[in-house]
Design a protein around this motif. Structure first.
Motif, PDB file in Angstrom:
ATOM      1  N   GLY A  85      42.184  39.592  41.700  1.00  0.00           N
ATOM      2  CA  GLY A  85      42.698  38.757  42.777  1.00  0.00           C
ATOM      3  C   GLY A  85      43.335  39.565  43.891  1.00  0.00           C
ATOM      4  N   GLU A  86      43.250  40.866  43.826  1.00  0.00           N
ATOM      5  CA  GLU A  86      43.870  41.757  44.812  1.00  0.00           C
ATOM      6  C   GLU A  86      42.772  42.352  45.702  1.00  0.00           C
ATOM      7  OE1 GLU A  86      46.230  43.650  47.094  1.00  0.00           O
ATOM      8  OE2 GLU A  86      47.182  42.669  45.411  1.00  0.00           O
ATOM      9  N   PRO A  87      42.686  41.956  46.982  1.00  0.00           N
ATOM     10  CA  PRO A  87      41.604  42.443  47.837  1.00  0.00           C
ATOM     11  C   PRO A  87      41.813  43.868  48.346  1.00  0.00           C
ATOM     12  CG  PRO A  87      42.985  40.954  49.058  1.00  0.00           C
ATOM     13  CD  PRO A  87      43.496  40.949  47.652  1.00  0.00           C
ATOM     14  N   TYR A  88      43.012  44.399  48.234  1.00  0.00           N
ATOM     15  CA  TYR A  88      43.302  45.724  48.788  1.00  0.00           C
ATOM     16  C   TYR A  88      43.442  46.721  47.653  1.00  0.00           C
ATOM     17  CZ  TYR A  88      44.188  42.725  52.730  1.00  0.00           C
ATOM     18  OH  TYR A  88      44.062  41.788  53.711  1.00  0.00           O
ATOM     19  N   VAL A  89      42.356  47.353  47.286  1.00  0.00           N
ATOM     20  CA  VAL A  89      42.299  48.216  46.114  1.00  0.00           C
ATOM     21  C   VAL A  89      43.280  49.370  46.219  1.00  0.00           C
ATOM     22  CG1 VAL A  89      40.799  49.705  44.760  1.00  0.00           C
ATOM     23  CG2 VAL A  89      39.888  47.627  45.759  1.00  0.00           C
TER      24      VAL A  89
END
Length: 102
Positions: A85-89
């Protein structure tokens, strides 16, 4: 957010510019490209015609592999977002989650 934030005149400019490129710049003027995807139109060449067939084939293979690698990278980013759910790896890896989907 996104497209709704762009004024209609801005969307029209983007569509008109892309249409101009499609109709007048990015096309095979002669109708007989050297290979599929050959969009040289007599203005953009950078010495391609002066090279050997082996060099051209090697450059096309490199470009194809770069495209495949880019597709796998994007797939990895999409799967990371689906799983966590985290788009910013990068933020998540360094311990600074964005809280984007919370």
């Amino acid at each position: 957010a996104g497209l709704s934030d762009i004024p209609p005149a801005g969307i029209a400019q983007i569509v008109a510019f892309i249409g101009f490129l499609e109709l007048f710049v990015m096309k095979d003027v002669k109708g007989n490209g050297e290979f599929p995807g050959d969009f040289r139109n007599g203005y953009i060449d950078f010495g391609w015609d002066d090279q050997t067939d082996e060099w051209k084939a090697q450059k096309r293979a490199v470009e194809l592999n770069n495209g495949r690698a880019a597709q796998m990278g994007i797939l990895g980013l999409m799967m990371h977002e689906v799983m966590t759910g985290e788009p910013y790896v990068v933020n998540a890896l360094f311990g600074y989650p964005s809280g984007f989907n919370q």
